[in-house]
Design a protein around this motif. Structure first.
Motif, PDB file in Angstrom:
ATOM      1  N   LEU A  91       0.831  -1.205   0.000  1.00 55.57           N
ATOM      2  CA  LEU A  91       0.000   0.000   0.000  1.00 55.57           C
ATOM      3  C   LEU A  91       0.865   1.254   0.000  1.00 55.57           C
ATOM      4  N   GLY A  92       1.952   1.239   0.782  1.00 60.45           N
ATOM      5  CA  GLY A  92       2.855   2.385   0.807  1.00 60.45           C
ATOM      6  C   GLY A  92       3.498   2.631  -0.547  1.00 60.45           C
ATOM      7  N   VAL A  93       3.913   1.573  -1.219  1.00 60.21           N
ATOM      8  CA  VAL A  93       4.516   1.705  -2.547  1.00 60.21           C
ATOM      9  C   VAL A  93       3.505   2.269  -3.542  1.00 60.21           C
ATOM     10  N   VAL A  94       2.267   1.778  -3.486  1.00 61.45           N
ATOM     11  CA  VAL A  94       1.226   2.273  -4.384  1.00 61.45           C
ATOM     12  C   VAL A  94       0.957   3.763  -4.127  1.00 61.45           C
ATOM     13  N   LEU A  95       0.919   4.159  -2.869  1.00 61.46           N
ATOM     14  CA  LEU A  95       0.699   5.574  -2.545  1.00 61.46           C
ATOM     15  C   LEU A  95       1.841   6.446  -3.054  1.00 61.46           C
ATOM     16  N   VAL A  96       3.068   5.955  -2.914  1.00 66.40           N
ATOM     17  CA  VAL A  96       4.213   6.706  -3.432  1.00 66.40           C
ATOM     18  C   VAL A  96       4.098   6.871  -4.945  1.00 66.40           C
ATOM     19  N   VAL A  97       3.656   5.836  -5.634  1.00 69.83           N
ATOM     20  CA  VAL A  97       3.484   5.914  -7.084  1.00 69.83           C
ATOM     21  C   VAL A  97       2.402   6.924  -7.446  1.00 69.83           C
ATOM     22  N   LEU A  98       1.291   6.892  -6.718  1.00 67.52           N
ATOM     23  CA  LEU A  98       0.173   7.792  -7.037  1.00 67.52           C
ATOM     24  C   LEU A  98       0.503   9.250  -6.731  1.00 67.52           C
ATOM     25  N   LEU A  99       1.179   9.481  -5.613  1.00 67.26           N
ATOM     26  CA  LEU A  99       1.487  10.856  -5.217  1.00 67.26           C
ATOM     27  C   LEU A  99       2.700  11.398  -5.970  1.00 67.26           C
ATOM     28  N   GLY A 100       3.733  10.563  -6.104  1.00 62.22           N
ATOM     29  CA  GLY A 100       4.886  10.910  -6.924  1.00 62.22           C
ATOM     30  C   GLY A 100       5.487  12.258  -6.606  1.00 62.22           C
ATOM     31  N   ALA A 101       5.444  13.144  -7.600  1.00 63.94           N
ATOM     32  CA  ALA A 101       6.081  14.450  -7.479  1.00 63.94           C
ATOM     33  C   ALA A 101       5.498  15.294  -6.353  1.00 63.94           C
ATOM     34  N   ALA A 102       4.264  15.006  -5.938  1.00 63.77           N
ATOM     35  CA  ALA A 102       3.639  15.805  -4.882  1.00 63.77           C
ATOM     36  C   ALA A 102       4.346  15.650  -3.547  1.00 63.77           C
ATOM     37  N   ILE A 103       4.980  14.501  -3.312  1.00 63.57           N
ATOM     38  CA  ILE A 103       5.657  14.285  -2.032  1.00 63.57           C
ATOM     39  C   ILE A 103       7.178  14.341  -2.172  1.00 63.57           C
ATOM     40  N   ALA A 104       7.685  14.465  -3.394  1.00 63.85           N
ATOM     41  CA  ALA A 104       9.132  14.586  -3.583  1.00 63.85           C
ATOM     42  C   ALA A 104       9.590  15.957  -3.109  1.00 63.85           C
ATOM     43  N   PRO A 105      10.594  16.034  -2.232  1.00 65.64           N
ATOM     44  CA  PRO A 105      11.008  17.333  -1.684  1.00 65.64           C
ATOM     45  C   PRO A 105      11.688  18.236  -2.703  1.00 65.64           C
ATOM     46  N   HIS A 106      12.259  17.672  -3.769  1.00 65.93           N
ATOM     47  CA  HIS A 106      12.970  18.460  -4.784  1.00 65.93           C
ATOM     48  C   HIS A 106      12.648  17.919  -6.167  1.00 65.93           C
ATOM     49  N   ASP A 107      13.020  18.700  -7.155  1.00 68.77           N
ATOM     50  CA  ASP A 107      12.945  18.227  -8.536  1.00 68.77           C
ATOM     51  C   ASP A 107      14.026  17.165  -8.729  1.00 68.77           C
ATOM     52  N   PRO A 108      13.665  15.927  -9.062  1.00 69.71           N
ATOM     53  CA  PRO A 108      14.670  14.865  -9.159  1.00 69.71           C
ATOM     54  C   PRO A 108      15.675  15.062 -10.288  1.00 69.71           C
ATOM     55  N   GLU A 109      15.361  15.941 -11.240  1.00 69.08           N
ATOM     56  CA  GLU A 109      16.273  16.186 -12.358  1.00 69.08           C
ATOM     57  C   GLU A 109      17.069  17.471 -12.193  1.00 69.08           C
ATOM     58  N   LEU A 110      16.836  18.195 -11.093  1.00 70.40           N
ATOM     59  CA  LEU A 110      17.518  19.475 -10.880  1.00 70.40           C
ATOM     60  C   LEU A 110      18.986  19.237 -10.538  1.00 70.40           C
ATOM     61  N   ILE A 111      19.879  19.772 -11.365  1.00 73.83           N
ATOM     62  CA  ILE A 111      21.317  19.624 -11.162  1.00 73.83           C
ATOM     63  C   ILE A 111      21.851  20.839 -10.413  1.00 73.83           C
ATOM     64  N   ASP A 112      22.556  20.591  -9.314  1.00 71.49           N
ATOM     65  CA  ASP A 112      23.157  21.657  -8.513  1.00 71.49           C
ATOM     66  C   ASP A 112      24.549  21.189  -8.095  1.00 71.49           C
ATOM     67  N   LEU A 113      25.538  21.554  -8.896  1.00 71.80           N
ATOM     68  CA  LEU A 113      26.887  21.074  -8.644  1.00 71.80           C
ATOM     69  C   LEU A 113      27.464  21.587  -7.326  1.00 71.80           C
ATOM     70  N   LYS A 114      26.909  22.660  -6.795  1.00 68.78           N
ATOM     71  CA  LYS A 114      27.370  23.150  -5.494  1.00 68.78           C
ATOM     72  C   LYS A 114      26.967  22.208  -4.366  1.00 68.78           C
ATOM     73  N   GLN A 115      25.941  21.384  -4.612  1.00 70.55           N
ATOM     74  CA  GLN A 115      25.439  20.455  -3.595  1.00 70.55           C
ATOM     75  C   GLN A 115      25.781  19.003  -3.927  1.00 70.55           C
ATOM     76  N   ARG A 116      26.767  18.752  -4.767  1.00 71.90           N
ATOM     77  CA  ARG A 116      27.076  17.400  -5.193  1.00 71.90           C
ATOM     78  C   ARG A 116      27.672  16.577  -4.053  1.00 71.90           C
TER      79      ARG A 116
END
Length: 307
Positions: A43-68
């Motif tokens: 159920l937790g995995v399904v909820l993560v799939v349904l919510l997706g970007a809504a619960i992700a704290p950051h843009d997963p594709e955002l590149i920030d070399l200062k924070q590497r």
């Protein structure tokens, strides 16, 4: 005095019934710790799939070399803004794991669905009809089992190609082709037992067509085994998808999958252990959840194990 429920001979003892639940499977789930754990994980995995970007704290594709290569929050040098740290390009690991869940589960379910459709059709028809059709499919099945999975994957992907916009569809096709065998063997064995039952013989005696008998009398009696096997096979397909993506044969970047995250982290294991550790933990927990859930389904749906 009036009592409800079955009575024990010579006493007024009442066998306890799960009255508080509308369905008995809820009662069995509550009294199965492993089944409950598996259901919670799924159920937790399904909820993560349904919510997706809504619960992700950051843009997963955002590149920030200062924070590497920022470590997890509890490690020295960690940042509260990146709970599980960042990768070699400064992308948030937690956000990428959350978005990777969608692809892994989608490929797992779609691959199992394809394998199930093929395997159930072949298993029901070969078990019911037998004869030359059963012999032909059985010989092909034996030959297919002799081919290692990775060789089969390389052959299919080599024909279809790795690159391109439809690489996920190709991966689903590979995983479906690799897993139809187990559905065929299990369903065929069940059908061989069911077709000897009296009600099947009666249907034949009154002249019902073969397809009608398979749909009305055979298939419903093997559905429980199909459901349980499908739940268990999802975990196998998730691992296979991660393995192929890790080798560069599965879903291609920039699509995020747990296998690609493992591949990105293998060159940094000595210095940045979290890059491969947390995707690996996500795979382990998800696979464990589907295995426990499948075991509980077997206990609930198998009449020999219900008591």
């Amino acid at each position: 005095m009036t009592t409800s429920g079955p009575q024990v001979l010579g006493t007024e003892h009442t066998v306890p019934e799960p009255r508080r639940y509308r369905y008995r499977w809820l009662w069995r789930l509550r009294h199965s710790p492993t089944g409950m754990l598996g259901a919670v994980i799924v159920l937790g995995v399904v909820l993560v799939v349904l919510l997706g970007a809504a619960i992700a704290p950051h843009d997963p594709e955002l590149i920030d070399l200062k924070q590497r290569l920022v470590p997890p929050v509890w490690a020295e040098g960690g940042s509260v803004g990146h709970v599980l740290g960042t990768d070699q390009l400064g992308r948030d690991v937690l956000s990428r794991i959350i978005l990777g869940t969608r692809v892994s589960l989608l490929v797992g379910i779609a691959g199992v669905a394809l394998a199930m459709l093929t395997g159930v059709f072949l298993g029901v028809t070969t078990g019911f009809w037998g004869g030359w059709w059963d012999g032909l499919v059985s010989r092909f099945l034996d030959t297919f089992l002799s081919i290692p999975f990775i060789i089969l994957a390389l052959a299919v992907i080599g024909v279809l190609g790795v690159k391109g916009g439809n690489n996920m569809l190709r991966l689903i096709l590979v995983l479906g082709l690799a897993n139809w065998v187990i559905f065929t063997r299990v369903v065929r064995g069940e059908v061989l037992a069911v077709k000897e039952r009296d009600y099947v013989e009666a249907a034949r005696a009154i002249g019902q067509r073969s397809w009608m008998i398979m749909l009305r009398y055979i298939l419903p009696n093997v559905t429980a085994s199909i459901i349980v096997l499908g739940a268990l096979q999802i975990s196998t397909v998730i691992i296979a998808e991660a393995s192929l993506s890790f080798l560069g044969l599965g879903v291609q970047p920039p699509t995020i999958t747990w296998g690609i995250m493992l591949a990105d982290g293998r060159d940094h294991l000595a210095t940045s252990w979290w890059l491969a550790t947390f995707p690996g933990i996500a795979i382990t927990i998800t696979v464990l959840g589907f295995i426990l859930w499948g075991d509980w389904l077997r206990d609930v749906l198998d009449p020999r194990l219900r008591e």
